[in-house]
Design a protein around this motif. Structure first.
Motif, PDB file in Angstrom:
ATOM      1  N   SER A  41       0.831  -1.203   0.000  1.00  0.00           N
ATOM      2  CA  SER A  41       0.000   0.000   0.000  1.00  0.00           C
ATOM      3  C   SER A  41       0.865   1.252   0.000  1.00  0.00           C
ATOM      4  CB  SER A  41      -0.929   0.001   1.215  1.00  0.00           C
ATOM      5  OG  SER A  41      -1.651   1.213   1.301  1.00  0.00           O
ATOM      6  N   LEU A  42       1.929   1.253   0.813  1.00  0.00           N
ATOM      7  CA  LEU A  42       2.834   2.388   0.861  1.00  0.00           C
ATOM      8  C   LEU A  42       3.589   2.565  -0.450  1.00  0.00           C
ATOM      9  CD1 LEU A  42       4.222   2.032   4.478  1.00  0.00           C
ATOM     10  CD2 LEU A  42       3.026   4.020   3.557  1.00  0.00           C
ATOM     11  N   PHE A  43       3.933   1.450  -1.106  1.00  0.00           N
ATOM     12  CA  PHE A  43       4.642   1.548  -2.379  1.00  0.00           C
ATOM     13  C   PHE A  43       3.763   2.219  -3.437  1.00  0.00           C
ATOM     14  CE2 PHE A  43       5.595  -0.294  -6.568  1.00  0.00           C
ATOM     15  CZ  PHE A  43       6.899   0.154  -6.730  1.00  0.00           C
ATOM     16  N   VAL A  88       4.649  18.957   1.993  1.00  0.00           N
ATOM     17  CA  VAL A  88       5.736  18.112   2.495  1.00  0.00           C
ATOM     18  C   VAL A  88       5.451  17.693   3.939  1.00  0.00           C
ATOM     19  CG1 VAL A  88       8.204  18.014   3.010  1.00  0.00           C
ATOM     20  CG2 VAL A  88       7.412  19.163   0.952  1.00  0.00           C
ATOM     21  N   ALA A  89       4.882  18.611   4.738  1.00  0.00           N
ATOM     22  CA  ALA A  89       4.532  18.278   6.127  1.00  0.00           C
ATOM     23  C   ALA A  89       3.507  17.150   6.163  1.00  0.00           C
ATOM     24  CB  ALA A  89       3.997  19.517   6.842  1.00  0.00           C
ATOM     25  N   TYR A  90       2.515  17.223   5.280  1.00  0.00           N
ATOM     26  CA  TYR A  90       1.521  16.149   5.208  1.00  0.00           C
ATOM     27  C   TYR A  90       2.170  14.842   4.766  1.00  0.00           C
ATOM     28  CZ  TYR A  90      -2.598  13.472   3.905  1.00  0.00           C
ATOM     29  OH  TYR A  90      -3.547  12.477   3.811  1.00  0.00           O
ATOM     30  N   ASP A  91       3.082  14.945   3.808  1.00  0.00           N
ATOM     31  CA  ASP A  91       3.771  13.748   3.331  1.00  0.00           C
ATOM     32  C   ASP A  91       4.576  13.093   4.450  1.00  0.00           C
ATOM     33  OD1 ASP A  91       4.734  11.866   1.432  1.00  0.00           O
ATOM     34  OD2 ASP A  91       6.579  13.014   1.249  1.00  0.00           O
ATOM     35  N   CYS A  92       5.191  13.913   5.305  1.00  0.00           N
ATOM     36  CA  CYS A  92       6.003  13.375   6.404  1.00  0.00           C
ATOM     37  C   CYS A  92       5.153  12.626   7.420  1.00  0.00           C
ATOM     38  CB  CYS A  92       6.759  14.511   7.097  1.00  0.00           C
ATOM     39  SG  CYS A  92       8.117  15.205   6.126  1.00  0.00           S
ATOM     40  N   VAL A  93       3.945  13.127   7.688  1.00  0.00           N
ATOM     41  CA  VAL A  93       3.105  12.488   8.709  1.00  0.00           C
ATOM     42  C   VAL A  93       2.230  11.388   8.113  1.00  0.00           C
ATOM     43  CG1 VAL A  93       1.005  13.911   8.557  1.00  0.00           C
ATOM     44  CG2 VAL A  93       1.785  13.088  10.797  1.00  0.00           C
ATOM     45  N   ASP A  94       2.198  11.310   6.784  1.00  0.00           N
ATOM     46  CA  ASP A  94       1.323  10.330   6.138  1.00  0.00           C
ATOM     47  C   ASP A  94       1.752   8.898   6.434  1.00  0.00           C
ATOM     48  OD1 ASP A  94      -1.001   9.939   4.571  1.00  0.00           O
ATOM     49  OD2 ASP A  94       0.237   9.391   2.860  1.00  0.00           O
ATOM     50  N   ILE A 144       0.349   3.692   9.082  1.00  0.00           N
ATOM     51  CA  ILE A 144       0.609   2.700  10.125  1.00  0.00           C
ATOM     52  C   ILE A 144      -0.563   2.599  11.084  1.00  0.00           C
ATOM     53  CG2 ILE A 144       2.080   2.182  12.124  1.00  0.00           C
ATOM     54  CD1 ILE A 144       3.403   1.559   9.480  1.00  0.00           C
ATOM     55  N   ASP A 145      -1.251   3.732  11.299  1.00  0.00           N
ATOM     56  CA  ASP A 145      -2.391   3.771  12.223  1.00  0.00           C
ATOM     57  C   ASP A 145      -3.702   3.432  11.522  1.00  0.00           C
ATOM     58  OD1 ASP A 145      -3.260   4.022  14.818  1.00  0.00           O
ATOM     59  OD2 ASP A 145      -3.621   6.170  14.701  1.00  0.00           O
ATOM     60  N   TYR A 146      -3.636   3.064  10.244  1.00  0.00           N
ATOM     61  CA  TYR A 146      -4.805   2.625   9.460  1.00  0.00           C
ATOM     62  C   TYR A 146      -5.891   3.698   9.386  1.00  0.00           C
ATOM     63  CZ  TYR A 146      -2.607  -1.934  10.133  1.00  0.00           C
ATOM     64  OH  TYR A 146      -1.703  -2.967  10.169  1.00  0.00           O
ATOM     65  N   LEU A 147      -5.522   4.950   9.210  1.00  0.00           N
ATOM     66  CA  LEU A 147      -6.503   6.010   9.074  1.00  0.00           C
ATOM     67  C   LEU A 147      -7.010   6.069   7.632  1.00  0.00           C
ATOM     68  CD1 LEU A 147      -5.420   6.893  11.871  1.00  0.00           C
ATOM     69  CD2 LEU A 147      -5.562   9.261  11.072  1.00  0.00           C
ATOM     70  N   SER A 148      -8.297   6.322   7.479  1.00  0.00           N
ATOM     71  CA  SER A 148      -8.874   6.498   6.148  1.00  0.00           C
ATOM     72  C   SER A 148      -8.534   7.895   5.630  1.00  0.00           C
ATOM     73  CB  SER A 148     -10.390   6.318   6.202  1.00  0.00           C
ATOM     74  OG  SER A 148     -10.979   7.334   6.993  1.00  0.00           O
ATOM     75  N   LEU A 149      -8.804   8.135   4.354  1.00  0.00           N
ATOM     76  CA  LEU A 149      -8.523   9.447   3.780  1.00  0.00           C
ATOM     77  C   LEU A 149      -9.329  10.531   4.485  1.00  0.00           C
ATOM     78  CD1 LEU A 149      -8.363   8.675  -0.059  1.00  0.00           C
ATOM     79  CD2 LEU A 149      -6.473   9.264   1.465  1.00  0.00           C
ATOM     80  N   ARG A 150     -10.573  10.224   4.835  1.00  0.00           N
ATOM     81  CA  ARG A 150     -11.403  11.209   5.535  1.00  0.00           C
ATOM     82  C   ARG A 150     -10.830  11.504   6.920  1.00  0.00           C
ATOM     83  NH1 ARG A 150     -17.795  10.221   5.784  1.00  0.00           N
ATOM     84  NH2 ARG A 150     -17.438  10.640   3.560  1.00  0.00           N
ATOM     85  N   GLN A 151     -10.387  10.477   7.619  1.00  0.00           N
ATOM     86  CA  GLN A 151      -9.802  10.676   8.947  1.00  0.00           C
ATOM     87  C   GLN A 151      -8.496  11.460   8.865  1.00  0.00           C
ATOM     88  OE1 GLN A 151      -9.701   6.463   9.975  1.00  0.00           O
ATOM     89  NE2 GLN A 151     -11.247   6.766  11.575  1.00  0.00           N
ATOM     90  N   ARG A 152      -7.718  11.192   7.835  1.00  0.00           N
ATOM     91  CA  ARG A 152      -6.458  11.929   7.662  1.00  0.00           C
ATOM     92  C   ARG A 152      -6.725  13.410   7.415  1.00  0.00           C
ATOM     93  NH1 ARG A 152      -2.718   7.670   4.108  1.00  0.00           N
ATOM     94  NH2 ARG A 152      -3.614   5.800   5.043  1.00  0.00           N
ATOM     95  N   ILE A 206      10.377  13.153   9.219  1.00  0.00           N
ATOM     96  CA  ILE A 206       9.387  12.082   9.320  1.00  0.00           C
ATOM     97  C   ILE A 206       9.303  11.577  10.753  1.00  0.00           C
ATOM     98  CG2 ILE A 206       8.829   9.735   8.569  1.00  0.00           C
ATOM     99  CD1 ILE A 206      10.066  10.435   5.866  1.00  0.00           C
ATOM    100  N   CYS A 207      10.454  11.413  11.404  1.00  0.00           N
ATOM    101  CA  CYS A 207      10.457  11.001  12.816  1.00  0.00           C
ATOM    102  C   CYS A 207       9.764  12.045  13.683  1.00  0.00           C
ATOM    103  CB  CYS A 207      11.887  10.794  13.305  1.00  0.00           C
ATOM    104  SG  CYS A 207      12.741   9.375  12.600  1.00  0.00           S
ATOM    105  N   GLY A 208      10.090  13.325  13.445  1.00  0.00           N
ATOM    106  CA  GLY A 208       9.464  14.396  14.223  1.00  0.00           C
ATOM    107  C   GLY A 208       7.965  14.477  13.991  1.00  0.00           C
ATOM    108  N   ALA A 209       7.542  14.314  12.734  1.00  0.00           N
ATOM    109  CA  ALA A 209       6.106  14.337  12.432  1.00  0.00           C
ATOM    110  C   ALA A 209       5.386  13.173  13.091  1.00  0.00           C
ATOM    111  CB  ALA A 209       5.904  14.296  10.913  1.00  0.00           C
TER     112      ALA A 209
END
Length: 224
Positions: free
Chosen positions: A114-116, A154-160, A165-173, A209-212
């Motif tokens: 999924s991440l790929f 980029v900030a959104y990309d870092c926390v994505d 990993i937390d299985y959030l849907s697009l709406r939840q994100r 990414i670690c900080g986000a």
């Protein structure tokens, strides 16, 4: 750096992107020099002006190499986005488990795949967004807004990675991002500040990414 495993996950994709970057220079070195030399050899105008020819050839060669450097940079970044996804997911999972040891995430094959594919989608989104921001930057009132938009992307990309990993849907994100907009705006501005030094962003990307991820876990604990 406290975790050797996380350091390994961060370093591997960085060197892959760096390899693509320098490989592009190596493969294009002979092509660029011969192409520019052939271009000026065919111009009879410079036959009686060798000094002018040397200056013009040097300028064209410099501009061509700047273009090659930019294209290699883009190729390295896009390769980094695609290749780094699974590595960064493993890194984020280690950080995530520190705050939520009971979390059931195991970075399964499904998550990695999924991440790929998500990384491939990000490449398209960033290309479209970059092109849009490029044209938007020529409009005076929006010239100062464009860097902020890119910083937020980029900030959104870092926390994505943490979202996945937390299985959030697009709406939840989207809801989480809008609910904590100013936190992500601060992260985006920090990214913009460090990007003023050329190339520093790619070195610091795993740290962002670690900080986000840490920011996400802290905000999530407040809402649980």
């Amino acid at each position: 750096m406290k975790s050797p495993k996380n350091a390994m996950y961060a370093v591997i994709p960085f060197f892959i992107g760096l390899l693509v970057f320098f490989l592009g220079f190596y493969l294009s070195s002979d092509i660029v020099d011969s192409l520019v030399s052939r271009l000026f050899a065919e111009q009879s105008f410079f036959a009686d002006w060798p000094f002018l020819k040397a200056i013009a050839e040097g300028v064209v060669l410099l501009l061509t190499w700047m273009l090659v450097a930019f294209l290699n940079f883009i190729a390295g970044y896009l390769c980094l986005i695609v290749v780094a996804g699974p590595f960064y997911a493993l890194m984020v999972e280690n950080i995530f488990r520190q705050s939520f040891p009971e979390h059931s995430s195991k970075t399964s094959v499904r998550v990695l795949l999924s991440l790929f594919f998500l990384s491939l989608l990000k490449v398209i989104v960033f290309l479209v967004a970059g092109l849009f921001c490029f044209f938007l930057s020529f409009i005076p009132p929006f010239g100062f807004v464009v860097p902020i938009i890119l910083g937020l992307l980029v900030a959104y990309d870092c926390v994505d990675y943490a979202f996945e990993i937390d299985y959030l849907s697009l709406r939840q994100r989207g809801a989480f991002f809008s609910q904590h907009f100013f936190e992500f705006l601060g992260l985006g501005l920090a990214i913009l500040g460090t990007s003023l030094v050329p190339g520093l962003f790619f070195v610091l990307l795993p740290i962002f990414i670690c900080g986000a991820t840490k920011m996400y876990t802290q905000l999530r604990m407040k809402t649980v």
